[in-house]
Design an enzyme around this catalytic site. Structure first.
Site, PDB file in Angstrom:
ATOM      1  N   TYR A  37     -23.776  34.639  83.421  1.00 50.18           N
ATOM      2  CA  TYR A  37     -23.335  33.324  82.925  1.00 50.18           C
ATOM      3  C   TYR A  37     -22.744  33.422  81.516  1.00 50.18           C
ATOM      4  CZ  TYR A  37     -26.212  31.337  86.729  1.00 50.18           C
ATOM      5  OH  TYR A  37     -26.782  31.021  87.946  1.00 50.18           O
ATOM      6  N   HIS A  95     -29.646  39.086  91.059  1.00 46.20           N
ATOM      7  CA  HIS A  95     -28.818  37.880  91.225  1.00 46.20           C
ATOM      8  C   HIS A  95     -28.220  37.763  92.633  1.00 46.20           C
ATOM      9  CE1 HIS A  95     -26.135  34.946  88.749  1.00 46.20           C
ATOM     10  NE2 HIS A  95     -26.388  34.454  89.942  1.00 46.20           N
TER      11      HIS A  95
HETATM   12  N1  LIG Z   1     -28.702  32.273  91.870  1.00 44.04           N
HETATM   13  C1  LIG Z   1     -27.471  31.889  92.047  1.00 44.04           C
HETATM   14  O1  LIG Z   1     -26.639  32.612  92.629  1.00 44.04           O
HETATM   15  C2  LIG Z   1     -27.050  30.552  91.563  1.00 44.04           C
HETATM   16  C3  LIG Z   1     -25.837  29.992  91.994  1.00 44.04           C
HETATM   17  C4  LIG Z   1     -25.493  28.731  91.529  1.00 44.04           C
HETATM   18  C5  LIG Z   1     -26.330  28.056  90.662  1.00 44.04           C
HETATM   19  N2  LIG Z   1     -27.493  28.630  90.239  1.00 44.04           N
HETATM   20  C6  LIG Z   1     -28.384  27.952  89.279  1.00 44.04           C
HETATM   21  O2  LIG Z   1     -28.660  26.657  89.762  1.00 44.04           O
HETATM   22  C7  LIG Z   1     -28.314  25.702  88.769  1.00 44.04           C
HETATM   23  C8  LIG Z   1     -27.901  24.408  89.427  1.00 44.04           C
HETATM   24  O3  LIG Z   1     -26.665  24.548  90.108  1.00 44.04           O
HETATM   25  P1  LIG Z   1     -25.313  23.918  89.553  1.00 44.04           P
HETATM   26  O4  LIG Z   1     -25.456  23.710  88.099  1.00 44.04           O
HETATM   27  O5  LIG Z   1     -24.190  24.772  90.010  1.00 44.04           O
HETATM   28  O6  LIG Z   1     -25.181  22.570  90.371  1.00 44.04           O
HETATM   29  P2  LIG Z   1     -26.079  21.224  90.491  1.00 44.04           P
HETATM   30  O7  LIG Z   1     -27.266  21.273  89.600  1.00 44.04           O
HETATM   31  O8  LIG Z   1     -26.224  20.951  91.940  1.00 44.04           O
HETATM   32  O9  LIG Z   1     -25.051  20.134  89.960  1.00 44.04           O
HETATM   33  C9  LIG Z   1     -24.617  20.096  88.639  1.00 44.04           C
HETATM   34  C10 LIG Z   1     -23.515  19.044  88.580  1.00 44.04           C
HETATM   35  O10 LIG Z   1     -24.077  17.771  88.907  1.00 44.04           O
HETATM   36  C11 LIG Z   1     -23.780  16.840  87.896  1.00 44.04           C
HETATM   37  N3  LIG Z   1     -24.981  16.029  87.676  1.00 44.04           N
HETATM   38  C12 LIG Z   1     -26.200  16.449  87.244  1.00 44.04           C
HETATM   39  N4  LIG Z   1     -27.067  15.417  87.175  1.00 44.04           N
HETATM   40  C13 LIG Z   1     -26.377  14.334  87.564  1.00 44.04           C
HETATM   41  C14 LIG Z   1     -26.715  12.971  87.686  1.00 44.04           C
HETATM   42  N5  LIG Z   1     -27.951  12.539  87.417  1.00 44.04           N
HETATM   43  N6  LIG Z   1     -25.754  12.105  88.096  1.00 44.04           N
HETATM   44  C15 LIG Z   1     -24.507  12.543  88.373  1.00 44.04           C
HETATM   45  N7  LIG Z   1     -24.130  13.821  88.284  1.00 44.04           N
HETATM   46  C16 LIG Z   1     -25.055  14.711  87.879  1.00 44.04           C
HETATM   47  C17 LIG Z   1     -23.435  17.633  86.667  1.00 44.04           C
HETATM   48  O11 LIG Z   1     -22.474  16.927  85.938  1.00 44.04           O
HETATM   49  P3  LIG Z   1     -22.815  16.353  84.444  1.00 44.04           P
HETATM   50  O12 LIG Z   1     -22.758  17.547  83.546  1.00 44.04           O
HETATM   51  O13 LIG Z   1     -21.720  15.370  84.221  1.00 44.04           O
HETATM   52  O14 LIG Z   1     -24.175  15.716  84.509  1.00 44.04           O
HETATM   53  C18 LIG Z   1     -22.853  18.925  87.244  1.00 44.04           C
HETATM   54  O15 LIG Z   1     -21.464  18.764  87.494  1.00 44.04           O
HETATM   55  C19 LIG Z   1     -27.205  26.400  87.991  1.00 44.04           C
HETATM   56  O16 LIG Z   1     -26.926  25.775  86.760  1.00 44.04           O
HETATM   57  C20 LIG Z   1     -27.772  27.784  87.881  1.00 44.04           C
HETATM   58  O17 LIG Z   1     -28.739  27.863  86.859  1.00 44.04           O
HETATM   59  C21 LIG Z   1     -27.868  29.864  90.694  1.00 44.04           C
END
Ligand SMILES: NC(=O)c1ccc[n+]([C@@H]2O[C@H](COP(=O)([O-])OP(=O)(O)OC[C@H]3O[C@@H](n4cnc5c(N)ncnc54)[C@H](OP(=O)(O)O)[C@@H]3O)[C@@H](O)[C@H]2O)c1
Length: 266
Positions: A37, A95
């Site tokens: 990241y 990862h």
């Molecule tokens: N291990 C892996 O391969 C892997 C892959 C992907 C992700 N991850 C981890 O999982 C975490 C979560 O996944 P992600 O960040 O990709 O997606 P997510 O948490 O599903 O969604 C994040 C998105 O949702 C929006 N959001 C968050 N809260 C909200 C709310 N209350 N109302 C409206 N929109 C909202 C955010 O926009 P705003 O900023 O506008 O709130 C952002 O665009 C990652 O950050 C990472 O740490 C791990």
């Protein structure tokens, strides 16, 4: 591991610093990052500036595939610790399984076990592992427990085969992209359930995942989202709500699927 934490994928520079600072102010204590990241340094600086005691935090990082070989994994984790400003992380994950990559699972899991033995991480785990890869990992690791398998799980991709196996075998799962990167906000079923509980669709999706025993790590750049998402910890959905969300499975695509390191999914 904690049921609720902060995700930091895609967030860099001042954006990640603001998100982590506000989250810590709001009471978040678990933070999920990764070598890939490119934000461990900013997160470490923000943690140091926050004054929150290290003992209160649960910090997860993930080893990136470039660092899987036996000679690179431990030094790369030491570099992550330097950036994060800690003596050890709470959890270090592989990862991606990278089954067609140059380094075998035996080699990278062996190196991760070495990192654990050296005290660089309190617990170890994996991410994006299928049932077959989890079975193999358990054989290779022997007595060393896999604390979690962090995988994509949201209402549109419920990963039932893996979830069933994990339940039977007592393997904990962490749901990533629980909000389907914001898509859940547009969903009529989730909106309807949210209205009935006077909460947001994001809280419904997070409570749905936690209600099945998964940890969640939603990310946000907005203080009001960080604050309301955390309140999902207090939300209990009914069996009927859970059933309506179960019926959404298969209505979306897999969002994270990098061909070079992804497995043959279940
Ligand atoms: N291990 C892996 O391969 C892997 C892959 C992907 C992700 N991850 C981890 O999982 C975490 C979560 O996944 P992600 O960040 O990709 O997606 P997510 O948490 O599903 O969604 C994040 C998105 O949702 C929006 N959001 C968050 N809260 C909200 C709310 N209350 N109302 C409206 N929109 C909202 C955010 O926009 P705003 O900023 O506008 O709130 C952002 O665009 C990652 O950050 C990472 O740490 C791990």
């Amino acid at each position: 591991m904690p049921p609720f934490g902060l995700g930091t994928f895609r967030l860099k520079g001042q954006v990640v610093q603001d998100s982590v600072r506000e989250a810590l102010e709001l009471g978040y204590r678990a933070i999920d990052t990764a070598q890939g990241y490119d934000n461990e340094g900013e997160i470490g600086q923000t943690i140091a500036d926050s004054g929150v005691d290290r003992s209160e935090l649960y910090i997860t990082t993930k080893i990136k595939p470039d660092n899987y070989s036996a000679d690179k994994l431990v030094p790369s984790l030491r570099e992550s610790l330097d950036k994060l400003g800690v003596d050890a992380v709470d959890l270090a994950l592989i990862h991606w399984p990278a089954p067609r990559g140059p380094v075998s699972a035996g080699e990278y899991l062996g190196a991760l076990a070495d990192a654990h033995a050296q005290g660089l991480t309190r617990q170890i785990g994996v991410s994006n592992f299928t049932v077959a890869l989890l079975k193999q990992a358990r054989e290779l690791l022997g007595d060393l427990p896999i604390t979690t398998n962090q995988v994509e799980i949201h209402p549109y991709l419920q990963n039932r085969k893996l979830a069933e196996f994990a339940r039977q075998e007592g393997i904990h799962l962490t749901s990533y992209m629980t909000l389907a990167v914001g898509k859940v906000m547009e969903d009529e079923v989730l909106q309807d359930i949210a209205r009935a509980h006077d909460v947001t669709p994001a809280q419904v999706a997070l409570a749905w995942a936690m209600g099945q025993g998964y940890s969640v790590i939603p990310s946000s750049t907005r203080r009001e989202h960080l604050e309301s998402n955390m309140k999902a910890l207090d939300l209990r959905l009914s069996d009927e709500d859970m059933g309506r969300i179960a019926a959404l499975d298969g209505q979306g695509e897999r969002l994270a699927n990098p061909a070079s390191v992804a497995p043959d999914w279940d």
